[in-house]
Design an enzyme around this catalytic site. Structure first.
Site, mmCIF file in Angstrom:
data_model
loop_
_atom_site.group_PDB
_atom_site.id
_atom_site.type_symbol
_atom_site.label_atom_id
_atom_site.label_comp_id
_atom_site.label_asym_id
_atom_site.label_seq_id
_atom_site.Cartn_x
_atom_site.Cartn_y
_atom_site.Cartn_z
ATOM 1 N N HIS A 93 0.824 -1.207 0.000
ATOM 2 C CA HIS A 93 0.000 0.000 0.000
ATOM 3 C C HIS A 93 0.860 1.260 0.000
ATOM 4 C CE1 HIS A 93 -4.049 -1.505 0.275
ATOM 5 N NE2 HIS A 93 -3.787 -2.247 1.334
ATOM 6 N N CYS B 284 0.209 2.720 -4.537
ATOM 7 C CA CYS B 284 -0.549 3.898 -4.948
ATOM 8 C C CYS B 284 0.200 5.176 -4.601
ATOM 9 C CB CYS B 284 -1.915 3.896 -4.271
ATOM 10 S SG CYS B 284 -2.994 2.548 -4.817
#
Length: 334
Positions: free
Chosen positions: A90, A144
């Site tokens: 992440h 991301c």
């Protein structure tokens, strides 16, 4: 590469097992990358550190452990060495230390270890700055909001570059669609979690991370606590930091499930990591090294053809943009 020069790698995969943030392809990404480094790029197995949250792992990918592994590489580095860091997991955007930096509110890039002890763009800038001259440090971040993850590194392919605009242009009959789970963890969710563990009262995630992790927290937040301003944008000259990001700062990277990639082996992967692997796999043994620029542009093209909307980026010096990925032949020029 000259005899005696080292190739050192740290590969981190976070699947965040048994949490609501669970991903499926991150450990597969770094396992695949390890095989590529050893089999194609001349890394010795003992010089490739793999840190994952796979059940039974002795060393988990916490912020402290990832920083320690990166420092270990930097401490061993000598002129001519090649350092590589691959993160699969992440990413997030965090409030800037100075809310009105450059006259506007902004958010900065960070990766998310399993304990939420964020590693930020400032941490990677400091790591690059501490390296001896002539040491390359390449990052692939399949997460991301990863564009710009080395603070103040020069954009070569990204939202502001002409090459980016050409590479991102879809064909006339474009049928792109959103695919895969997002590898983003909103800062608001991180703030909610760490504030529940912290004794301080603050709306800034950095204050809570400092309270919980102390000296193991990001260097970005020490400057906040001491009111030290961030360095000016022109303070950093050309260096050998090289970032290949899975997407632009304002975009998300996809985590794909088994069977979502045509012709694949049935495993889950990150869309960007898998594209890098496939593009590099197209090279013939002994063929000249593919440049960082070409690798990113070809990964963009492959992602677009497969229906993904993310746009990988490249941040590095002008010289390193056209240098071979991982300096395959750079030793002859040192």
């Amino acid at each position: 590469m000259e005899a005696g020069k080292k190739r050192l790698a740290t590969l981190v995969g976070c699947n965040y097992f048994d949490t609501r943030n669970e991903l499926r392809g991150c450990i597969n990404d770094v396992d695949s990358m390890r095989g590529l480094l050893v089999g194609r790029f001349g890394f010795r197995p003992e010089d490739v550190a793999v840190i994952t949250d796979e059940p039974g792992s002795e060393v988990l990918p916490t912020g402290k452990n990832i920083r320690a592994a990166l420092r270990s590489m930097a401490d061993r580095a000598e002129p001519g060495d090649v350092l590589f860091f691959h993160f699969s997991g992440h990413g997030t955007l965090v409030p800037a230390v100075e809310p009105h930096h450059h006259g506007r509110s902004r958010r900065d890039e960070a990766i998310v270890p399993v304990d939420f002890n964020l590693i930020t763009d400032v941490d990677f800038r400091q790591l690059v700055d501490r390296l001896p001259p002539g040491v390359s440090f390449t990052i692939i971040s399949d997460s991301c909001h990863s564009g710009g993850l080395i603070d103040q590194e020069k954009e070569q392919i990204g939202p502001n570059s002409a090459a980016s605009a050409r590479a991102a242009a879809p064909p006339p009959d474009d049928r792109r669609r959103s695919r895969g789970a997002s590898r983003t963890l909103p800062c608001e969710d991180i703030l909610q979690h760490v504030s529940s563990l912290s004794a301080v009262e603050s709306e800034h995630v950095g204050d809570h991370l400092l309270d919980i992790f102390g000296g193991d927290a990001s260097a970005k937040y020490f400057s906040r606590s001491t009111s030290t301003p961030e360095p000016p944008a022109d303070a950093v000259g050309a260096d050998d930091g090289i970032l290949l990001s899975g997407c632009q700062t304002n975009e998300t990277s996809a985590d794909t499930g088994p069977g979502e990639e045509e012709g694949e082996d049935g495993k889950a992967y990150g869309a960007f990591s898998n594209s890098v692997r496939l593009v590099l796999g197209e090279q013939e043994e002994g063929e000249g090294g593919m440049s960082n620029r070409e690798l990113v542009l070809r990964a963009r093209k492959l992602l677009r053809e497969r229906g993904f909307e993310q746009h990988p980026c490249l941040y590095c010096s002008d010289e390193n943009a056209d240098a071979p990925f991982l300096w395959q032949q750079q030793g002859e020029q040192l």
